[in-house]
Design a protein around this motif. Structure first.
Motif, PDB file in Angstrom:
ATOM      1  N   SER B  31      46.832  44.062  51.227  1.00  0.00           N
ATOM      2  CA  SER B  31      47.857  44.960  50.689  1.00  0.00           C
ATOM      3  C   SER B  31      49.117  44.180  50.330  1.00  0.00           C
ATOM      4  CB  SER B  31      48.212  46.043  51.705  1.00  0.00           C
ATOM      5  OG  SER B  31      47.058  46.719  52.108  1.00  0.00           O
ATOM      6  N   THR B  34      48.518  42.113  47.287  1.00  0.00           N
ATOM      7  CA  THR B  34      48.457  43.020  46.143  1.00  0.00           C
ATOM      8  C   THR B  34      49.856  43.416  45.681  1.00  0.00           C
ATOM      9  OG1 THR B  34      46.338  43.908  46.857  1.00  0.00           O
ATOM     10  CG2 THR B  34      47.641  45.273  45.366  1.00  0.00           C
ATOM     11  N   LEU B  72      39.829  52.690  39.967  1.00  0.00           N
ATOM     12  CA  LEU B  72      40.043  51.399  40.612  1.00  0.00           C
ATOM     13  C   LEU B  72      38.713  50.748  40.978  1.00  0.00           C
ATOM     14  CD1 LEU B  72      41.706  49.203  41.947  1.00  0.00           C
ATOM     15  CD2 LEU B  72      42.040  50.699  43.914  1.00  0.00           C
ATOM     16  N   LEU B  76      37.414  47.058  40.199  1.00  0.00           N
ATOM     17  CA  LEU B  76      36.923  46.127  41.226  1.00  0.00           C
ATOM     18  C   LEU B  76      35.568  45.548  40.821  1.00  0.00           C
ATOM     19  CD1 LEU B  76      37.987  48.048  44.432  1.00  0.00           C
ATOM     20  CD2 LEU B  76      38.593  45.689  43.932  1.00  0.00           C
ATOM     21  N   VAL B  98      38.576  40.471  44.503  1.00  0.00           N
ATOM     22  CA  VAL B  98      39.103  41.760  44.948  1.00  0.00           C
ATOM     23  C   VAL B  98      40.633  41.766  44.884  1.00  0.00           C
ATOM     24  CG1 VAL B  98      39.432  43.142  47.023  1.00  0.00           C
ATOM     25  CG2 VAL B  98      37.138  42.428  46.347  1.00  0.00           C
ATOM     26  N   LEU B 102      42.911  44.285  42.640  1.00  0.00           N
ATOM     27  CA  LEU B 102      43.906  45.156  43.266  1.00  0.00           C
ATOM     28  C   LEU B 102      45.303  44.871  42.729  1.00  0.00           C
ATOM     29  CD1 LEU B 102      42.701  45.115  46.995  1.00  0.00           C
ATOM     30  CD2 LEU B 102      42.785  47.111  45.490  1.00  0.00           C
ATOM     31  N   ASN B 105      45.758  46.023  39.189  1.00  0.00           N
ATOM     32  CA  ASN B 105      45.845  47.480  39.183  1.00  0.00           C
ATOM     33  C   ASN B 105      47.236  47.921  39.625  1.00  0.00           C
ATOM     34  OD1 ASN B 105      45.685  50.045  41.087  1.00  0.00           O
ATOM     35  ND2 ASN B 105      44.166  50.293  39.455  1.00  0.00           N
ATOM     36  N   SER B 106      47.655  47.396  40.756  1.00  0.00           N
ATOM     37  CA  SER B 106      48.954  47.784  41.302  1.00  0.00           C
ATOM     38  C   SER B 106      50.085  47.420  40.348  1.00  0.00           C
ATOM     39  CB  SER B 106      49.145  47.110  42.655  1.00  0.00           C
ATOM     40  OG  SER B 106      50.273  47.608  43.298  1.00  0.00           O
ATOM     41  N   VAL B 163      48.580  51.429  48.547  1.00  0.00           N
ATOM     42  CA  VAL B 163      47.682  50.281  48.423  1.00  0.00           C
ATOM     43  C   VAL B 163      46.893  50.072  49.722  1.00  0.00           C
ATOM     44  CG1 VAL B 163      47.617  47.760  48.243  1.00  0.00           C
ATOM     45  CG2 VAL B 163      48.926  49.088  46.597  1.00  0.00           C
ATOM     46  N   GLU B 166      44.108  52.219  49.363  1.00  0.00           N
ATOM     47  CA  GLU B 166      43.203  51.844  48.262  1.00  0.00           C
ATOM     48  C   GLU B 166      42.375  50.600  48.583  1.00  0.00           C
ATOM     49  OE1 GLU B 166      45.900  51.591  45.015  1.00  0.00           O
ATOM     50  OE2 GLU B 166      45.696  53.711  44.507  1.00  0.00           O
ATOM     51  N   THR B 167      42.909  49.723  49.438  1.00  0.00           N
ATOM     52  CA  THR B 167      42.139  48.511  49.750  1.00  0.00           C
ATOM     53  C   THR B 167      40.808  48.863  50.399  1.00  0.00           C
ATOM     54  OG1 THR B 167      43.310  48.343  51.844  1.00  0.00           O
ATOM     55  CG2 THR B 167      44.086  46.929  50.049  1.00  0.00           C
ATOM     56  N   ALA B 170      37.773  48.084  48.653  1.00  0.00           N
ATOM     57  CA  ALA B 170      37.306  46.696  48.630  1.00  0.00           C
ATOM     58  C   ALA B 170      36.159  46.491  49.605  1.00  0.00           C
ATOM     59  CB  ALA B 170      38.452  45.751  48.952  1.00  0.00           C
TER      60      ALA B 170
END
Ligand code: ATP
Ligand code: MG
Lengths: 241, 225
Positions: B31, B34, B72, B76, B98, B102, B105-106, B163, B166-167, B170
């Motif tokens: 995170s 990211t 997302l 990935l 990954v 991420l 995306n972020s 995040v 969201e991780t 992964a």
């Protein structure tokens, strides 16, 4: 000192300035009056190119600043501007508000700028606010700060856009007092204002703007005492009574 | 399912706490990377988007819209399967694939946060600075950006919280984040419910605490206005 030729400005389809040609001489104090939306602010903001005119040219101290490729930042340093809504920098102390531009422009060292800030703040009675942030100041104090912030660059001309319109009535006087002092010291001044009494008192010349042009101009005695243009008469009869 | 649940939870935590801790570490690391990369890239994209040169700003818009308009998980997959093939000269491992996905995306979301923060600074501030003869760069760094940060920081912290959750996607690739640990423990114990409870509780505590911190921080910023 400042000369404009055929200044024209459009916003979208709206023609706000319709060819303004004007000449402001050194040490002159010029008031700009006129109905709302007539283009007073736009005219003033064109002078330091906060608005880019669509046509026409502006000469400042002999240099055409509307020419392409001119270093406008250098010329703006010589033109102070004071806004209706103060626009003091809220994240900086009163002192830093004043010293920022002289130091960044390389005009003064930090120490010189700090000394100058004290002198200026003392002159407008804000010396005790040196380390405060502007959110602790009243409107009148903010505007006095904004004025000395501009003065710190030692400009050759000061532009005021309705400097007292956003103030509570009891604070108007203190700000007008500061401007009066400035005018007395011989500063070339252009001031857009709705304070007719003030305009009458301090101006060498009054410009009446209407619908994107300077419809009439003259000494305060002429404009306020014996206006010729019917639009001027109509405007003055509305604001004076 | 409910019988002896307390016991099972305690035993799972006792036996696998190492895995959970590792997972927490990896989730936080992923995170942090990211968001940090996202801030760098996002600032850049925000600058592009605010460019007065239209094609450049369109490019940024297209990027942002594509990222925000696709899942997302798809991104990935793209970085896991397609990008390493296409960029053979760079060595990708699971983690970099990954992390890159991420972060990119972020970055799109962060770009909008930054742009919003900058644009919410009163135009009068810029005008005052320019009228004093400051260059546009000086105006940006001395006047606009310091004020924008006040708006940006709380949103960035919230993005960090997003995040963290969201991780978990992964874990599809077993990168060792908290959700991966759930899968590992599930594989060993054939239990789903109990490890899920533990993992869920950990996610919740992390995001809840962070959100509270952000809220407190925001209140302090407001108070200083
Ligand atoms: N940035 C802008 N975009 C679009 N229209 C504008 C902009 N600035 C000014 N205008 C329009 O231009 C016209 C002239 O505006 P300006 O601010 O110069 O008037 P003004 O004489 O200063 O009026 P007031 O006394 O209300 O301040 C108005 O109709 C205004 O709505
Ligand atoms: Mg105006």
């Amino acid at each position: 000192m400042i000369r404009t030729e055929g200044l024209t400005k459009n916003f979208g389809g709206l023609r706000v300035l319709k060819g303004v040609s004007e000449h402001i001489k050194p040490n002159e104090v010029v008031s700009v009056i006129g109905p709302s939306g007539s283009g007073k602010s736009t005219f003033l903001r064109c002078l330091n190119l906060l608005e880019r005119p669509d046509a026409g040219s502006i000469y400042f101290e002999g240099v055409e600043i509307t020419r392409r490729g001119i270093d406008i930042d250098r010329h703006r340093q010589k033109m102070g501007m004071v806004f209706q809504l103060f626009n003091v920098f809220p994240h900086l102390t009163v002192e830093r508000n004043i010293t920022l531009a002289p130091v960044l422009s390389g005009k003064k060292t930090k120490a010189e700028a700090a000394e100058q800030a004290r002198v200026l703040l003392d002159r407008v009675g804000l010396l005790d606010k040196l380390d405060e942030h502007p959110n602790r100041l009243s409107g009148g104090q903010k505007q006095r700060l904004a004025i000395v912030r501009a003065l710190a660059m030692e400009p050759d001309v000061m532009l005021f856009d309705e400097p007292t319109s956003a103030l509570d009535p009891e604070m108007v006087g203190e700000v007008l007092q500061v401007i009066k002092g400035l005018v007395k010291s011989g500063m070339t001044t252009i001031i857009v204002t709705h304070e007719m009494g003030f305009a009458r008192e301090v101006s060498d010349r009054v410009l009446f703007m209407d619908d994107g042009v300077i419809a009439e101009q003259g000494t305060p005695e002429q404009i306020f005492g014996n206006p010729q243009n019917p639009r001027t008469k109509e405007f003055l009869s509305k604001v004076l009574y | 399912m409910w019988s002896g649940i307390g016991d099972k939870l305690v035993r799972i935590v006792a036996r696998y706490h190492g895995l959970f801790l590792e997972g927490i570490g990896m989730t936080l690391l992923l995170s942090a990377i990211t968001v940090l990369l996202g801030v760098v890239l996002g600032s850049f994209i925000a600058l592009l988007k605010m460019s007065k040169f239209r094609p450049v700003s369109w490019l940024a818009t297209i990027y942002i819209e594509i990222i925000r308009g696709t899942p997302l998980l798809l991104q990935l997959y793209f970085f896991y399967f397609v990008v390493p093939e296409a960029l053979k000269f760079i060595e990708f491992n699971k983690f970099t694939s990954v992390a890159a996905a991420l972060a990119l995306n972020s970055a799109a979301y962060i770009a909008e946060i930054i742009r919003g923060g900058i644009q919410s600074v009163d135009r009068g501030q810029t005008e005052a600075a320019r009228s004093l003869g400051l260059t546009s760069r000086q105006t940006m760094w001395e006047i606009v950006f310091p004020q924008a940060v006040k708006n940006i920081l709380p949103s960035l912290c919230n993005e960090f919280v997003m995040v963290i959750k969201e991780t978990s996607l992964a874990s599809t690739f077993f990168v060792g984040d908290l959700m991966t640990q759930f899968k590992t423990i599930q594989g060993i114990t054939y239990l789903s419910f109990e490890p899920l409870i533990v993992v869920g509780a950990i996610y919740f505590v992390m995001t809840f605490l962070l959100s509270k911190l952000v809220a407190a921080y925001e209140r302090r910023l407001k108070a200083s206005d």
